[in-house]
Write an enzyme that holds these catalytic residues in place. Sequence first.
Site, mmCIF file in Angstrom:
data_model
loop_
_atom_site.group_PDB
_atom_site.id
_atom_site.type_symbol
_atom_site.label_atom_id
_atom_site.label_comp_id
_atom_site.label_asym_id
_atom_site.label_seq_id
_atom_site.Cartn_x
_atom_site.Cartn_y
_atom_site.Cartn_z
ATOM 1 C CB SER A 1 -1.166 -0.274 1.434
ATOM 2 O OG SER A 1 0.119 -0.070 1.950
ATOM 3 C CG ASN B 1 -4.962 -5.328 12.234
ATOM 4 O OD1 ASN B 1 -4.101 -5.054 10.509
ATOM 5 N ND2 ASN B 1 -5.505 -6.705 11.675
ATOM 6 C CG HIS C 1 -39.760 19.645 -18.492
ATOM 7 N ND1 HIS C 1 -40.176 18.835 -17.989
ATOM 8 C CD2 HIS C 1 -41.384 21.278 -17.247
ATOM 9 C CE1 HIS C 1 -41.064 19.043 -17.532
ATOM 10 N NE2 HIS C 1 -41.744 19.980 -16.619
ATOM 11 C CB SER D 1 -10.339 24.442 -31.098
ATOM 12 O OG SER D 1 -9.988 23.402 -32.142
ATOM 13 C CE LYS E 1 -14.962 24.839 -30.317
ATOM 14 N NZ LYS E 1 -16.507 24.100 -29.778
ATOM 15 C CD GLU F 1 -16.020 20.861 -22.369
ATOM 16 O OE1 GLU F 1 -16.827 19.886 -23.114
ATOM 17 O OE2 GLU F 1 -15.033 22.068 -22.509
ATOM 18 C CE1 TYR G 1 -6.713 -4.060 8.146
ATOM 19 C CE2 TYR G 1 -5.777 -6.385 7.718
ATOM 20 C CZ TYR G 1 -5.967 -4.926 7.142
ATOM 21 O OH TYR G 1 -5.095 -4.405 6.299
#
Length: 477
Positions: A21, A101, A147, A268, A274, A281, A308
């Site tokens: 880990s 743990n 809507h 772009s 653009k 986004e 655990y």
Amino acid sequence: MLLRGERLGGISGDVLEFISSREADRQIFEADLLVDRAHLVMLKERGLITAEEFSEIVAGLDGIEMARLGEGEDVHEAIEAELIARVGAVGGRMHTGRSRNDEVATCIRIALRGELLGLMAEVNDLAEALVERAAENDDSIIPGFTHLQHAQPTTLAHHLLAHADALMRDFERLLDSYQRVNRSPLGAAAFASTGFDIDRARTAELLAFDGLVENSMDAVSTRDFLLEALSSSAILMVNASRLAEELILWSTSEFGYVELDDLFTSTSSIMPQKKNPDTAELVRGKTGTVFGSLVAALAINKALPMSYNRDLQEATPNLWRGISTTRAAVRILTGAVSSAKFRTERLEAASGTGFSTATEIADSLVRKTKIPFRTAHQIVGALAAKGETPTIDDLDGAAERIAKFKPSDRGFGREELAAALDPRRNVAARSRTGGPAPAETRRMAADRKRRIEENDRLVEEMRGRVDSALAALREMR
Ligand code: ARG
């Protein structure tokens, strides 16, 4: 873990990597050193190690750096190995009366607590940015949608405050989950607690926890606190993505209601004209990433038997990914909202289109002529079919056909119709609790501003309590 890899040739490396880990453990390195210190202070106070041993071990911990740790399947093992390399066998006393743990569960809670405090402050900032923009725009009339069709006029303040209120609920959810995150599992050891005379309340206090996860079996085996933080984040991202979606939609040429600052857009590589709302986004896209983190963590935890199980390790990277993605999205939105230019003239011009004042015509017909609302709805509905702004003759004609009366004979004439058709007067009429009328949004904005300031103070106070306890702990020699 002992690898019986000799017999299997090269596979031991694969196994080590598979169970490691170390990558995700970067998030808990600092927390682990704090847990070590708190545990050592308590061991000393309980007479389980001597004052000299304590000082030697703590001095060894002082110089440990993450970048210089050697091998080990996780950070706990690597830190202990490094400690023993630095101070000798006495370092081996540190793990008295504990297990990895309870150690790891404690570390995750400490690191997550810090993330949640950061996120709460950031959510507050976003809500504040929205409230500020709302306060500037209490008089900006805009089209309201249902809507995604023009529905009724409202104000930009009303719209932005709606987003702010959602975020304030997100704040409350995070705060609520914080209270269950900030509990100490330390001292649970592997799961059965320990025969050493430890003091769990003391380590909890040293580490600024607000209490214990008492049952030692529960303490090491539950990750529900992490699921809660992730679900609060996922819900927050639902709200963030709705705001992002509107910034995207509103900045299209079809809408043209908002212009994002250049910093939050990109162009772009092929179409020089653009200006794309990439940041918004990506907030929308990263919402999916946060959902994914939550769903992965839920699935990993499902049906795990007590207590655990190593599966738990697999949930943790999802936590860090989910929370850091959420925090980044919130910060970006704050910048985008603060710097956005709302095209208020265009918004106002659009506010009366699509016969969006129809509801107010029906409402004022009811108020003036006392006809039932449903009848008024039918009359105005008949006008809507015409597709252009109705005149009083249109209205009289429709009312005569449907309800055998002329509104203009009953006090609803040219002037009343003109008033009902005016988006600004539509909005002014909607002054009841929670509505878009300027006086009401001003009241709401002031109220939210006050609550956000209160929330800010609360987070600062919580952070202060944690920071000072941890600073004191770091000083203990
Ligand atoms: N890396 C482990 C985790 O994240 C730490 C606990 C390991 N415990 C064990 N029994 N192998 O869960």
